[in-house]
Structures are given as structure tokens and as C-alpha cells.
Design a protein around this motif. Structure first.
Motif, PDB file in Angstrom:
ATOM      1  N   ARG A   1       0.825  -1.210   0.000  1.00  0.00           N
ATOM      2  CA  ARG A   1       0.000   0.000   0.000  1.00  0.00           C
ATOM      3  C   ARG A   1       0.860   1.262   0.000  1.00  0.00           C
ATOM      4  O   ARG A   1       0.578   2.223  -0.728  1.00  0.00           O
ATOM      5  CB  ARG A   1      -0.933  -0.006   1.217  1.00  0.00           C
ATOM      6  CG  ARG A   1      -2.033  -1.060   1.149  1.00  0.00           C
ATOM      7  CD  ARG A   1      -3.101  -0.787   2.194  1.00  0.00           C
ATOM      8  NE  ARG A   1      -2.565  -0.874   3.547  1.00  0.00           N
ATOM      9  CZ  ARG A   1      -2.558  -1.985   4.280  1.00  0.00           C
ATOM     10  NH1 ARG A   1      -3.050  -3.115   3.778  1.00  0.00           N
ATOM     11  NH2 ARG A   1      -2.080  -1.978   5.514  1.00  0.00           N
ATOM     12  N   GLU A   2       1.917   1.262   0.805  1.00  0.00           N
ATOM     13  CA  GLU A   2       2.770   2.449   0.861  1.00  0.00           C
ATOM     14  C   GLU A   2       3.517   2.657  -0.454  1.00  0.00           C
ATOM     15  O   GLU A   2       3.729   3.796  -0.886  1.00  0.00           O
ATOM     16  CB  GLU A   2       3.757   2.317   2.026  1.00  0.00           C
ATOM     17  CG  GLU A   2       3.083   2.363   3.390  1.00  0.00           C
ATOM     18  CD  GLU A   2       4.073   2.588   4.509  1.00  0.00           C
ATOM     19  OE1 GLU A   2       5.260   2.267   4.320  1.00  0.00           O
ATOM     20  OE2 GLU A   2       3.662   3.096   5.566  1.00  0.00           O
ATOM     21  N   THR A   3       3.926   1.565  -1.079  1.00  0.00           N
ATOM     22  CA  THR A   3       4.605   1.687  -2.369  1.00  0.00           C
ATOM     23  C   THR A   3       3.665   2.258  -3.422  1.00  0.00           C
ATOM     24  O   THR A   3       4.058   3.126  -4.220  1.00  0.00           O
ATOM     25  CB  THR A   3       5.130   0.315  -2.820  1.00  0.00           C
ATOM     26  OG1 THR A   3       6.087  -0.160  -1.864  1.00  0.00           O
ATOM     27  CG2 THR A   3       5.796   0.405  -4.183  1.00  0.00           C
ATOM     28  N   GLN A   4       2.425   1.788  -3.425  1.00  0.00           N
ATOM     29  CA  GLN A   4       1.450   2.303  -4.386  1.00  0.00           C
ATOM     30  C   GLN A   4       1.189   3.792  -4.155  1.00  0.00           C
ATOM     31  O   GLN A   4       1.124   4.576  -5.109  1.00  0.00           O
ATOM     32  CB  GLN A   4       0.146   1.514  -4.280  1.00  0.00           C
ATOM     33  CG  GLN A   4       0.233   0.089  -4.809  1.00  0.00           C
ATOM     34  CD  GLN A   4       0.571   0.055  -6.293  1.00  0.00           C
ATOM     35  OE1 GLN A   4       1.660  -0.366  -6.692  1.00  0.00           O
ATOM     36  NE2 GLN A   4      -0.343   0.530  -7.122  1.00  0.00           N
ATOM     37  N   ARG A   5       1.050   4.186  -2.896  1.00  0.00           N
ATOM     38  CA  ARG A   5       0.823   5.607  -2.608  1.00  0.00           C
ATOM     39  C   ARG A   5       2.022   6.455  -3.026  1.00  0.00           C
ATOM     40  O   ARG A   5       1.857   7.556  -3.569  1.00  0.00           O
ATOM     41  CB  ARG A   5       0.539   5.799  -1.116  1.00  0.00           C
ATOM     42  CG  ARG A   5      -0.843   5.346  -0.686  1.00  0.00           C
ATOM     43  CD  ARG A   5      -1.206   5.934   0.667  1.00  0.00           C
ATOM     44  NE  ARG A   5      -0.315   5.456   1.714  1.00  0.00           N
ATOM     45  CZ  ARG A   5      -0.572   4.391   2.475  1.00  0.00           C
ATOM     46  NH1 ARG A   5      -1.692   3.696   2.282  1.00  0.00           N
ATOM     47  NH2 ARG A   5       0.258   4.024   3.421  1.00  0.00           N
ATOM     48  N   ALA A   6       3.229   5.945  -2.783  1.00  0.00           N
ATOM     49  CA  ALA A   6       4.429   6.695  -3.165  1.00  0.00           C
ATOM     50  C   ALA A   6       4.525   6.842  -4.678  1.00  0.00           C
ATOM     51  O   ALA A   6       4.909   7.901  -5.192  1.00  0.00           O
ATOM     52  CB  ALA A   6       5.667   5.997  -2.608  1.00  0.00           C
ATOM     53  N   LYS A   7       4.167   5.788  -5.401  1.00  0.00           N
ATOM     54  CA  LYS A   7       4.200   5.857  -6.863  1.00  0.00           C
ATOM     55  C   LYS A   7       3.178   6.859  -7.390  1.00  0.00           C
ATOM     56  O   LYS A   7       3.464   7.629  -8.315  1.00  0.00           O
ATOM     57  CB  LYS A   7       3.938   4.472  -7.453  1.00  0.00           C
ATOM     58  CG  LYS A   7       5.103   3.501  -7.302  1.00  0.00           C
ATOM     59  CD  LYS A   7       4.783   2.169  -7.957  1.00  0.00           C
ATOM     60  CE  LYS A   7       5.962   1.212  -7.866  1.00  0.00           C
ATOM     61  NZ  LYS A   7       5.661  -0.105  -8.491  1.00  0.00           N
ATOM     62  N   GLU A   8       1.994   6.843  -6.794  1.00  0.00           N
ATOM     63  CA  GLU A   8       0.959   7.785  -7.231  1.00  0.00           C
ATOM     64  C   GLU A   8       1.372   9.224  -6.940  1.00  0.00           C
ATOM     65  O   GLU A   8       1.154  10.122  -7.767  1.00  0.00           O
ATOM     66  CB  GLU A   8      -0.359   7.452  -6.533  1.00  0.00           C
ATOM     67  CG  GLU A   8      -0.959   6.120  -6.980  1.00  0.00           C
ATOM     68  CD  GLU A   8      -2.164   5.731  -6.150  1.00  0.00           C
ATOM     69  OE1 GLU A   8      -2.508   6.503  -5.213  1.00  0.00           O
ATOM     70  OE2 GLU A   8      -2.757   4.666  -6.410  1.00  0.00           O
TER      71      GLU A   8
ATOM     72  N   SER B   1      11.975   4.751  -8.723  1.00  0.00           N
ATOM     73  CA  SER B   1      11.711   3.413  -8.214  1.00  0.00           C
ATOM     74  C   SER B   1      11.481   3.479  -6.706  1.00  0.00           C
ATOM     75  O   SER B   1      12.306   4.020  -5.969  1.00  0.00           O
ATOM     76  CB  SER B   1      12.894   2.491  -8.524  1.00  0.00           C
ATOM     77  OG  SER B   1      12.690   1.212  -7.979  1.00  0.00           O
ATOM     78  N   VAL B   2      10.347   2.974  -6.281  1.00  0.00           N
ATOM     79  CA  VAL B   2       9.988   3.024  -4.865  1.00  0.00           C
ATOM     80  C   VAL B   2       9.829   1.598  -4.354  1.00  0.00           C
ATOM     81  O   VAL B   2       9.123   0.791  -4.953  1.00  0.00           O
ATOM     82  CB  VAL B   2       8.683   3.809  -4.649  1.00  0.00           C
ATOM     83  CG1 VAL B   2       8.336   3.844  -3.167  1.00  0.00           C
ATOM     84  CG2 VAL B   2       8.814   5.219  -5.203  1.00  0.00           C
ATOM     85  N   ALA B   3      10.499   1.271  -3.246  1.00  0.00           N
ATOM     86  CA  ALA B   3      10.381  -0.056  -2.641  1.00  0.00           C
ATOM     87  C   ALA B   3      10.491   0.082  -1.134  1.00  0.00           C
ATOM     88  O   ALA B   3      11.326   0.835  -0.630  1.00  0.00           O
ATOM     89  CB  ALA B   3      11.454  -0.998  -3.172  1.00  0.00           C
ATOM     90  N   GLN B   4       9.644  -0.637  -0.433  1.00  0.00           N
ATOM     91  CA  GLN B   4       9.644  -0.593   1.026  1.00  0.00           C
ATOM     92  C   GLN B   4      10.429  -1.747   1.642  1.00  0.00           C
ATOM     93  O   GLN B   4      10.974  -1.607   2.733  1.00  0.00           O
ATOM     94  CB  GLN B   4       8.203  -0.631   1.548  1.00  0.00           C
ATOM     95  CG  GLN B   4       7.354   0.555   1.124  1.00  0.00           C
ATOM     96  CD  GLN B   4       7.854   1.869   1.675  1.00  0.00           C
ATOM     97  OE1 GLN B   4       8.336   1.939   2.802  1.00  0.00           O
ATOM     98  NE2 GLN B   4       7.760   2.917   0.879  1.00  0.00           N
ATOM     99  N   LEU B   5      10.466  -2.879   0.964  1.00  0.00           N
ATOM    100  CA  LEU B   5      11.117  -4.072   1.509  1.00  0.00           C
ATOM    101  C   LEU B   5      12.503  -4.204   0.894  1.00  0.00           C
ATOM    102  O   LEU B   5      12.672  -4.761  -0.192  1.00  0.00           O
ATOM    103  CB  LEU B   5      10.272  -5.322   1.228  1.00  0.00           C
ATOM    104  CG  LEU B   5       8.817  -5.255   1.703  1.00  0.00           C
ATOM    105  CD1 LEU B   5       8.107  -6.566   1.432  1.00  0.00           C
ATOM    106  CD2 LEU B   5       8.746  -4.901   3.185  1.00  0.00           C
ATOM    107  N   GLY B   6      13.494  -3.704   1.596  1.00  0.00           N
ATOM    108  CA  GLY B   6      14.858  -3.746   1.088  1.00  0.00           C
ATOM    109  C   GLY B   6      15.531  -5.074   1.386  1.00  0.00           C
ATOM    110  O   GLY B   6      15.314  -5.688   2.428  1.00  0.00           O
TER     111      GLY B   6
END
Length: 344
Positions: free
Chosen positions: A234-241, A251-256
Motif C-alpha cells: 500500500r505504501e509503495t502504491q501511494r508513493a508511486k501515485e 523506483s519506490v520499494a519498502q522491503l529492502g
């Protein structure tokens, strides 16, 4: 050439064993452990014999300490369970080679010293646990005070005991998130098992900047993994939007560093991510992306550490220049004395 291999070559070039022992005493524990490991790995027979002679030249307590640390291997691409088993097997094999090359009387002495160290450590650990439990029975404390306790304690077992004993006595529960970040990943994982995964997650409430290893075969850990993965999606989708609305493409990713069964994964963080993971993997390991504030603090800490390192390097260079100047003056004075003596 690797630093450990270079130091091993330097040690082997020292003609006297006493001088080698003096050089060993100037090295840090980790570096010397790597040096001894390099000797054993490079040549299991002669390397083990050389490492054994070096250890015999050291005080018993130092030798035991180096033996304990020299086989601390890191195998990050393997599942954690297999990593632990293989690490133990490699350490045992190399330790047997090294101990077999040492004189029997030295091995007996090291064994006695190790037993004494273990007994003293066990007694100390019991005393700390008793004091912490007595303190917790009659005292409430803040999360900042718990953090100070963790900074004072260095042993993993003591730090774990402190958290378990004082966890329920912390009055500002939200502050436990900051205290939790002071723990090493191995400590966090052990405490999650002791305190309960969902309980800790319910108290912390934020995954940011934390390292997670979750066994999907365990129902509790599986549900927590599902919660974290869906939160990340959800956070990745919000960041992309938000980036798209601002006309940015990043490129946005939460799980490194995402690992599935110990293997690196590259999976889009979207609505389908959890269904792909739960059907294919038994374990997940990742570091949840830090918050903006955490990232800023980490950047400031890294910059400060780099500044300190530069300052220390400059001081070392200045000290070396002064030493060389003094040596040049001494050499010049010696030449003048030799010249005067020859003329006389």
C-alpha cells in the motif's frame, strides 16, 4: 590482497616467535581472527600449524578469545537455518584442525581457561538477571531509561534479559520503538520469539527501519508477514501515485534486501505480492525502508562518522609525518656523529 592475507604474510615473515606475538598483541580481535582463519583455510596442514604456534605464543585468555572469534563466518545468501548449521560445521572442522596442530598440554590449558571463562560469564549473567528482575519488581521506568540500560550492557544475553525483564515496566509504550532499534537483528529475532511476534508488533506499531525474519510455516509469523507485506504494498502504491502526480519517475520499494528461503527476490510491491510470496516461500527476510526522519538521522550519523574518520586519518598522517621528520633528524645526527668520529 585481502587485509587478513597481507597480515598473515607479514606474520610469517617475522623471524622470531616473540616478535610475532608482539605484533599479534597490536591487532584487534576481529582482524587477528581473520588472519588465523586465513592461515588455516589457505593451507589446512601447514597453515594450521603456523596458526597453532602463533596461538601458543599468546596469553591463554587471549588465545581462547581469538579461537572463539576466528570462525565467525557470514553466509548471507543461504536460509538462516542452513546458514547456522553450515557455519557451525565449518567452525568445528577448522577448530579441530587448529587444535590438532597444537601441543596437548596447551590444548588442556586452553580448555581449562575456557571453562573458567564460561563459569565466570554464567555467574555474571545470573547476577545481572537477578538484579534486573529485582529492579523490575519494584520500579517503573521510561523507554529512555531502558535505552540507557541497553547501551550499558554489551552481552547479547544480558541485553535480552534486560528487555524481557523491563518490557512490561515501561510507562511510555510508544517509546519502546526507539529502544527496540538499539537491538541487533539477532537480539530482535530472539526477543520476538520470547515476547511474542504479534505482541511486539502491537506495541511497536511501526515497521520502519527494522529488520525482519519471519517463518511462514508458523501461523503467527505468517500473519505478521502478511500484514507487513500488504502494508509495504500500500505504501509503495501511494508513493508511486504521489511521484506520478508530481511528474517524477522513481523506483519506490519498502522491503529492502528481500530474501525468500534465503535467496534474493525481485517482486513488484503490488496487490499480488503476498499471494506470490505465500505460495512459494517458507521464510521471508527483509529490512523495511526507514521513515524520512530515520533516513535523515542515518544520513547525519553517516556524515558525522565520515568526518570523524577523516579527522583520525589526518591526525594519523600528521603523526606519521612528524615521526618521519624526527627520524630524519636522528639519522642526520647519527651521520654527523659518525663523521666526527671518523675525522677524530
Amino acid at each position: 590482497m585481502d587485509q587478513a592475507e597481507a597480515m598473515a604474510a607479514l606474520l610469517l615473515s617475522v623471524p622470531l616467535l616473540d616478535d610475532a606475538a608482539l605484533l599479534l598483541s597490536r591487532l584487534g580481535v576481529r582482524l587477528l581472527a581473520r588472519v588465523l582463519n586465513a592461515l588455516v583455510v589457505s593451507d589446512p596442514s601447514r597453515g594450521a600449524a603456523a596458526a597453532a604456534q602463533l596461538l601458543e605464543a599468546l596469553p591463554p585468555v587471549a588465545a581462547v578469545s581469538y579461537l572463539f572469534d576466528m570462525f565467525d563466518l557470514t553466509l548471507p545468501l543461504m536460509p538462516t537455518e542452513l546458514r547456522a548449521k553450515l557455519k557451525h560445521w565449518l567452525a568445528l572442522t577448522a577448530a579441530l584442525q587448529l587444535l590438532g596442530a597444537m601441543r596437548p598440554e596447551v590444548v588442556k590449558q586452553l580448555d581449562r581457561v575456557q571453562r573458567e571463562i564460561n563459569a565466570a560469564a554464567l555467574l555474571r549473567s545470573r547476577q545481572i538477571r537477578a538484579e534486573l528482575q529485582t529492579f523490575a519488581a519494584h520500579t517503573w521506568l521510561s523507554s529512555a531509561q531502558l535505552s540507557r540500560v541497553l547501551r550499558v550492557l554489551s552481552a547479547e544475553q544480558d541485553r535480552g534479559t534486560a528487555v524481557v525483564s523491563l518490557w512490561s515496566r515501561v510507562v511510555d509504550r510508544a517509546g519502546l520503538y526507539d529502544s527496540w532499534q538499539l537491538l541487533r537483528f539477532e537480539e530482535q529475532r530472539a526477543l520476538l520469539s520470547r515476547l511474542g511476534f504479534w505482541h511486539v508488533w502491537g506495541v511497536l506499531g511501526r515497521p520502519y527501519g527494522l529488520h525482519w525474519y519471519l517463518d511462514l510455516t508458523d501461523p503467527e509469523q505468517r500473519e505478521l508477514a502478511k500484514e507487513l507485506v500488504k502494508l509495504a504494498s500500500r505504501e509503495t502504491q501511494r508513493a508511486k501515485e504521489a511521484a506520478k502526480a508530481a511528474g517524477m519517475h522513481q523506483s519506490v520499494a519498502q522491503l529492502g534486501g528481500l530474501l525468500g528461503n534465503g535467496l534474493p527476490l525481485t517482486i513488484p510491491e503490488d496487490d499480488k505480492m503476498w499471494s506470490m510470496l505465500e505460495s512459494s516461500y517458507q521464510s521471508l527476510e527483509f529490512e523495511y525502508a526507514p521513515s524520512a526522519q530515520q533516513a535523515r538521522v542515518r544520513a547525519e550519523q553517516a556524515a558525522a562518522a565520515a568526518a570523524v574518520a577523516r579527522l583520525e586519518q589526518e591526525r594519523a598522517m600528521q603523526a606519521e609525518e612528524q615521526r618521519q621528520e624526527q627520524q630524519a633528524l636522528l639519522d642526520l645526527a647519527a651521520q654527523e656523529l659518525d663523521s666526527a668520529a671518523s675525522q677524530a
